[in-house]
Design an enzyme around this catalytic site. Structure first.
Site, mmCIF file in Angstrom:
data_model
loop_
_atom_site.group_PDB
_atom_site.id
_atom_site.type_symbol
_atom_site.label_atom_id
_atom_site.label_comp_id
_atom_site.label_asym_id
_atom_site.label_seq_id
_atom_site.Cartn_x
_atom_site.Cartn_y
_atom_site.Cartn_z
ATOM 1 N N ARG A 158 0.661 -1.282 0.189
ATOM 2 C CA ARG A 158 -0.046 0.160 0.076
ATOM 3 C C ARG A 158 0.894 1.266 -0.177
ATOM 4 O O ARG A 158 2.135 1.250 0.644
ATOM 5 C CB ARG A 158 -0.879 0.014 1.052
ATOM 6 C CG ARG A 158 -2.021 -0.890 1.002
ATOM 7 C CD ARG A 158 -3.223 -0.345 0.082
ATOM 8 N NE ARG A 158 -4.193 -1.057 -0.078
ATOM 9 C CZ ARG A 158 -4.496 -2.126 -0.874
ATOM 10 N NH1 ARG A 158 -3.514 -2.395 -1.748
ATOM 11 N NH2 ARG A 158 -5.638 -2.818 -0.999
ATOM 12 N N HIS A 213 -1.091 0.969 -9.779
ATOM 13 C CA HIS A 213 -1.773 0.044 -8.832
ATOM 14 C C HIS A 213 -2.233 -1.084 -9.634
ATOM 15 O O HIS A 213 -3.653 -1.020 -9.582
ATOM 16 C CB HIS A 213 -2.915 0.876 -8.141
ATOM 17 C CG HIS A 213 -3.231 -0.083 -6.769
ATOM 18 N ND1 HIS A 213 -3.507 0.488 -5.586
ATOM 19 C CD2 HIS A 213 -3.370 -1.281 -6.502
ATOM 20 C CE1 HIS A 213 -3.724 -0.393 -4.656
ATOM 21 N NE2 HIS A 213 -3.738 -1.477 -5.294
HETATM 22 N N1 LIG Z 1 -0.804 -3.729 -5.553
HETATM 23 C C1 LIG Z 1 -1.842 -4.437 -5.741
HETATM 24 O O1 LIG Z 1 -2.576 -4.719 -6.867
HETATM 25 C C2 LIG Z 1 -2.354 -5.058 -4.727
HETATM 26 C C3 LIG Z 1 -3.240 -6.467 -4.772
HETATM 27 C C4 LIG Z 1 -3.496 -7.043 -3.769
HETATM 28 C C5 LIG Z 1 -2.961 -6.975 -2.429
HETATM 29 N N2 LIG Z 1 -2.169 -5.657 -2.311
HETATM 30 C C6 LIG Z 1 -1.698 -5.398 -0.862
HETATM 31 O O2 LIG Z 1 -0.949 -6.729 -0.659
HETATM 32 C C7 LIG Z 1 -1.166 -6.913 0.837
HETATM 33 C C8 LIG Z 1 -0.699 -8.227 1.532
HETATM 34 O O3 LIG Z 1 -1.436 -9.242 0.910
HETATM 35 P P1 LIG Z 1 -1.733 -10.512 1.563
HETATM 36 O O4 LIG Z 1 -2.730 -11.116 0.968
HETATM 37 O O5 LIG Z 1 -0.407 -11.200 1.653
HETATM 38 O O6 LIG Z 1 -2.122 -10.421 3.126
HETATM 39 P P2 LIG Z 1 -1.701 -11.384 4.370
HETATM 40 O O7 LIG Z 1 -1.967 -12.746 3.776
HETATM 41 O O8 LIG Z 1 -2.761 -10.675 5.451
HETATM 42 O O9 LIG Z 1 -0.175 -11.025 4.878
HETATM 43 C C9 LIG Z 1 0.097 -9.905 5.342
HETATM 44 C C10 LIG Z 1 1.690 -10.098 5.817
HETATM 45 O O10 LIG Z 1 1.966 -8.880 6.553
HETATM 46 C C11 LIG Z 1 2.573 -8.933 7.676
HETATM 47 N N3 LIG Z 1 2.495 -7.910 8.650
HETATM 48 C C12 LIG Z 1 1.199 -7.060 8.911
HETATM 49 N N4 LIG Z 1 1.357 -6.091 9.634
HETATM 50 C C13 LIG Z 1 2.744 -6.402 9.980
HETATM 51 C C14 LIG Z 1 3.423 -5.509 10.918
HETATM 52 N N5 LIG Z 1 2.885 -4.332 11.608
HETATM 53 N N6 LIG Z 1 4.796 -5.742 10.867
HETATM 54 C C15 LIG Z 1 5.253 -6.765 10.256
HETATM 55 N N7 LIG Z 1 4.652 -7.538 9.322
HETATM 56 C C16 LIG Z 1 3.420 -7.250 9.483
HETATM 57 C C17 LIG Z 1 1.744 -9.999 8.443
HETATM 58 O O11 LIG Z 1 2.572 -10.842 9.491
HETATM 59 P P3 LIG Z 1 2.011 -11.956 10.277
HETATM 60 O O12 LIG Z 1 2.163 -13.100 9.223
HETATM 61 O O13 LIG Z 1 2.668 -12.277 11.523
HETATM 62 O O14 LIG Z 1 0.454 -11.940 10.519
HETATM 63 C C18 LIG Z 1 1.855 -11.026 7.110
HETATM 64 O O15 LIG Z 1 2.871 -11.981 7.071
HETATM 65 C C19 LIG Z 1 -2.606 -6.497 1.048
HETATM 66 O O16 LIG Z 1 -2.964 -6.264 2.159
HETATM 67 C C20 LIG Z 1 -2.906 -5.317 -0.031
HETATM 68 O O17 LIG Z 1 -2.422 -4.181 0.732
HETATM 69 C C21 LIG Z 1 -1.737 -4.939 -3.271
#
Ligand SMILES: NC(=O)c1ccc[n+]([C@@H]2O[C@H](COP(=O)([O-])OP(=O)(O)OC[C@H]3O[C@@H](n4cnc5c(N)ncnc54)[C@H](OP(=O)(O)O)[C@@H]3O)[C@@H](O)[C@H]2O)c1
Length: 319
Positions: A234, A282
């Site tokens: 993000r 994005h």
């Molecule tokens: N650019 C794009 O087109 C696009 C598309 C889709 C998604 N995204 C972004 O990608 C993000 C990640 O997606 P995902 O499905 O992989 O999410 P996810 O499965 O919820 O994984 C989030 C990861 O971030 C870690 N995390 C969260 N807060 C943290 C903190 N304060 N310090 C350290 N690590 C932290 C979590 O740690 P834990 O494992 O310990 O919980 C987890 O490993 C989404 O939330 C979205 O914002 C972008």
């Protein structure tokens, strides 16, 4: 037999694509697509489900009996920040189509920097025949911040390409062949990282995390000389004034950015003109509407069978 609840769809995606995908979805229940003018003013009370992405501000007051809210994307920061969000389970979108798209983008960016694509493009423009040095992928340590659904898939695919990969997440993860760190290990993690990949959700803890201090902690003098910043999580996790300063000062050698503090990125932003930045709007991993509706169909089926839901958002941590 009780009537199946309709499902409300309020997705600010391409309306024609949404309508087409809906034409073959939810065969067993009514769909109320709020983009359809015929639904204006319709009473949405008594409806159990909504699938949303940037929903109308009054959606939740109109649909006041929702039992489950399905996010149209993987990130839920915008939904969670809506003042009127009811206290019901929020399910985020997880699907191989989205995960694969994201890993394609991450691998593409890492290879782009490893193989110096921008420098060769400049040389082509100048009709210059000059071979640049070719560090091996294994000489580059890619540090992935966020080891969730997307981060872990990217880790696997980067390893297939030969990169040395390390990872960082809020809670410690065990991944075969990958050194991992939790929040306490951030400094060590950064000091080993040549390419920093951001795949973090936006939460109070991750807002502004990619700042001058963090960039200064990355390894200098690696195989490409300078560290590279790659962000597809993000935009509000990055402090763009710090990022621009780090790129101009040579603290960072280059960046690939899919997300920005303000989207769309202002035409006035200096980032557009930086030739050491690869920029996409994005678009790293869009949600595929058909896959989204299939996913929600299967979640609702499960929910109506035994009350369970997958990929639930934990509101206490914000993702
Ligand atoms: N650019 C794009 O087109 C696009 C598309 C889709 C998604 N995204 C972004 O990608 C993000 C990640 O997606 P995902 O499905 O992989 O999410 P996810 O499965 O919820 O994984 C989030 C990861 O971030 C870690 N995390 C969260 N807060 C943290 C903190 N304060 N310090 C350290 N690590 C932290 C979590 O740690 P834990 O494992 O310990 O919980 C987890 O490993 C989404 O939330 C979205 O914002 C972008």
């Amino acid at each position: 037999m009780s009537r199946k609840s309709p499902v409300i769809v309020d997705l600010k995606f391409d309306p024609a694509v949404v309508a087409k995908a809906l034409s073959t979805a939810f065969a067993d229940r009514e769909v109320i697509n709020v983009a359809d003018p015929a639904t204006a003013g319709r009473d949405l009370a008594g409806i159990d489900y909504a699938i949303v992405w940037n929903p109308d501000p009054d959606l939740f007051s109109r649909a006041r009996d929702l039992k489950v809210i399905f996010s149209g994307g993987a990130g839920v920061d915008k939904i969670l920040s809506m003042a009127a969000l009811p206290e019901v389970p929020v399910v985020r979108f997880v699907d191989p189509s989205l995960t694969t798209r994201m890993s394609e983008w991450i691998v593409l960016q890492c290879l782009t920097h490893l193989r110096q694509v921008s420098a060769y493009a400049r040389q082509q423009r100048d009709r210059l025949w000059h071979e640049l040095s070719q560090p091996a992928a294994e000489d580059i340590t890619v540090g992935v911040m966020g080891l969730g659904i997307l981060g872990r898939d990217a880790v696997e695919k980067l390893r297939v390409m030969g990169f040395n990969v390390i990872g960082w997440s809020r809670t410690k993860k065990i991944i075969d062949g990958v050194e991992t760190y939790d929040t306490a290990g951030l400094e060590t993690f950064l000091g080993r990282t040549d390419f920093l990949v951001g795949l973090l959700p936006l939460t109070p803890d991750t807002t502004g995390i990619f700042n001058a201090r963090l960039f200064a902690g990355l390894r200098q003098g690696g195989a490409l000389g300078k560290p590279v910043f790659i962000n597809a999580g993000r935009g509000r996790s990055q402090v763009e004034t710090d990022l621009i300063a780090a790129l101009n000062a040579g603290v960072l050698g280059a960046a690939s950015l899919d997300v920005f503090e303000q989207e769309p990125l202002s035409p006035e932003s200096p980032i557009w003109a930086m030739d050491n930045v690869v920029l996409t709007p994005h678009a790293a991993a869009a949600s595929d509407e058909r896959a989204l509706f299939r996913y929600v169909e299967s979640q609702i089926r499960q929910f109506e069978q035994d009350g369970s839901l997958g990929n639930l958002v934990d509101r206490t941590v914000g993702y």
